[in-house]
Design a protein around this motif. Structure first.
Motif, PDB file in Angstrom:
ATOM      1  N   ASN A 192      33.673  -2.817 -20.705  1.00  0.00           N
ATOM      2  CA  ASN A 192      33.331  -1.950 -21.833  1.00  0.00           C
ATOM      3  C   ASN A 192      33.936  -0.562 -21.680  1.00  0.00           C
ATOM      4  O   ASN A 192      33.553   0.363 -22.389  1.00  0.00           O
ATOM      5  CB  ASN A 192      31.812  -1.848 -21.968  1.00  0.00           C
ATOM      6  CG  ASN A 192      31.198  -3.196 -22.255  1.00  0.00           C
ATOM      7  OD1 ASN A 192      31.679  -3.942 -23.092  1.00  0.00           O
ATOM      8  ND2 ASN A 192      30.139  -3.535 -21.543  1.00  0.00           N
ATOM      9  N   ASP A 193      34.844  -0.404 -20.741  1.00  0.00           N
ATOM     10  CA  ASP A 193      35.530   0.845 -20.429  1.00  0.00           C
ATOM     11  C   ASP A 193      34.599   1.924 -19.902  1.00  0.00           C
ATOM     12  O   ASP A 193      34.876   3.115 -20.012  1.00  0.00           O
ATOM     13  CB  ASP A 193      36.322   1.348 -21.632  1.00  0.00           C
ATOM     14  CG  ASP A 193      37.554   2.175 -21.211  1.00  0.00           C
ATOM     15  OD1 ASP A 193      38.046   1.927 -20.084  1.00  0.00           O
ATOM     16  OD2 ASP A 193      37.973   3.038 -21.977  1.00  0.00           O
ATOM     17  N   ASN A 194      33.485   1.504 -19.297  1.00  0.00           N
ATOM     18  CA  ASN A 194      32.604   2.434 -18.612  1.00  0.00           C
ATOM     19  C   ASN A 194      33.185   2.702 -17.230  1.00  0.00           C
ATOM     20  O   ASN A 194      33.502   1.767 -16.495  1.00  0.00           O
ATOM     21  CB  ASN A 194      31.196   1.837 -18.437  1.00  0.00           C
ATOM     22  CG  ASN A 194      30.508   1.610 -19.756  1.00  0.00           C
ATOM     23  OD1 ASN A 194      30.449   2.486 -20.592  1.00  0.00           O
ATOM     24  ND2 ASN A 194      30.006   0.399 -19.949  1.00  0.00           N
ATOM     25  N   ILE A 195      33.325   3.968 -16.872  1.00  0.00           N
ATOM     26  CA  ILE A 195      33.850   4.318 -15.555  1.00  0.00           C
ATOM     27  C   ILE A 195      32.749   4.076 -14.524  1.00  0.00           C
ATOM     28  O   ILE A 195      31.653   4.621 -14.645  1.00  0.00           O
ATOM     29  CB  ILE A 195      34.333   5.772 -15.512  1.00  0.00           C
ATOM     30  CG1 ILE A 195      35.538   5.916 -16.440  1.00  0.00           C
ATOM     31  CG2 ILE A 195      34.694   6.176 -14.081  1.00  0.00           C
ATOM     32  CD1 ILE A 195      36.028   7.333 -16.605  1.00  0.00           C
ATOM     33  N   LEU A 196      33.043   3.247 -13.542  1.00  0.00           N
ATOM     34  CA  LEU A 196      32.068   2.874 -12.525  1.00  0.00           C
ATOM     35  C   LEU A 196      32.242   3.686 -11.254  1.00  0.00           C
ATOM     36  O   LEU A 196      31.264   3.976 -10.561  1.00  0.00           O
ATOM     37  CB  LEU A 196      32.175   1.389 -12.222  1.00  0.00           C
ATOM     38  CG  LEU A 196      32.007   0.469 -13.433  1.00  0.00           C
ATOM     39  CD1 LEU A 196      32.277  -0.976 -13.025  1.00  0.00           C
ATOM     40  CD2 LEU A 196      30.636   0.622 -14.038  1.00  0.00           C
ATOM     41  N   LEU A 197      33.485   4.013 -10.918  1.00  0.00           N
ATOM     42  CA  LEU A 197      33.746   4.805  -9.724  1.00  0.00           C
ATOM     43  C   LEU A 197      35.153   5.324  -9.753  1.00  0.00           C
ATOM     44  O   LEU A 197      36.005   4.834 -10.501  1.00  0.00           O
ATOM     45  CB  LEU A 197      33.485   4.007  -8.444  1.00  0.00           C
ATOM     46  CG  LEU A 197      34.321   2.758  -8.180  1.00  0.00           C
ATOM     47  CD1 LEU A 197      35.421   3.073  -7.185  1.00  0.00           C
ATOM     48  CD2 LEU A 197      33.425   1.682  -7.611  1.00  0.00           C
TER      49      LEU A 197
END
Length: 67
Positions: free
Chosen positions: A57-62
């Protein structure tokens, strides 16, 4: 889950449009560290590179820089 490894070279973002199916975020973190370390070997400009791991979902995780 599919993880995407975008590369930011200090001035431009190079998106990963393909991604990788990996078993866990921890595995993605380890892979990002390997990629960042390989980029560091590329020279002075590459040392400023940052690997940005995002989910489907194009969420930045790290974010991971060269160690």
């Amino acid at each position: 889950m599919r993880y995407f490894f975008h590369i930011f070279d200090g001035s431009e973002l190079h998106p990963d449009d393909v991604g990788n199916n990996l078993p866990s975020l921890e595995y993605a973190r380890r892979l990002a560290e390997v990629v960042a370390d390989e980029l560091k070997k590329g020279g002075e400009l590459s040392r400023s590179s940052l690997v940005i791991v995002a989910d489907e979902n194009d969420n930045i995780l790290l974010e991971c820089g060269a160690s």
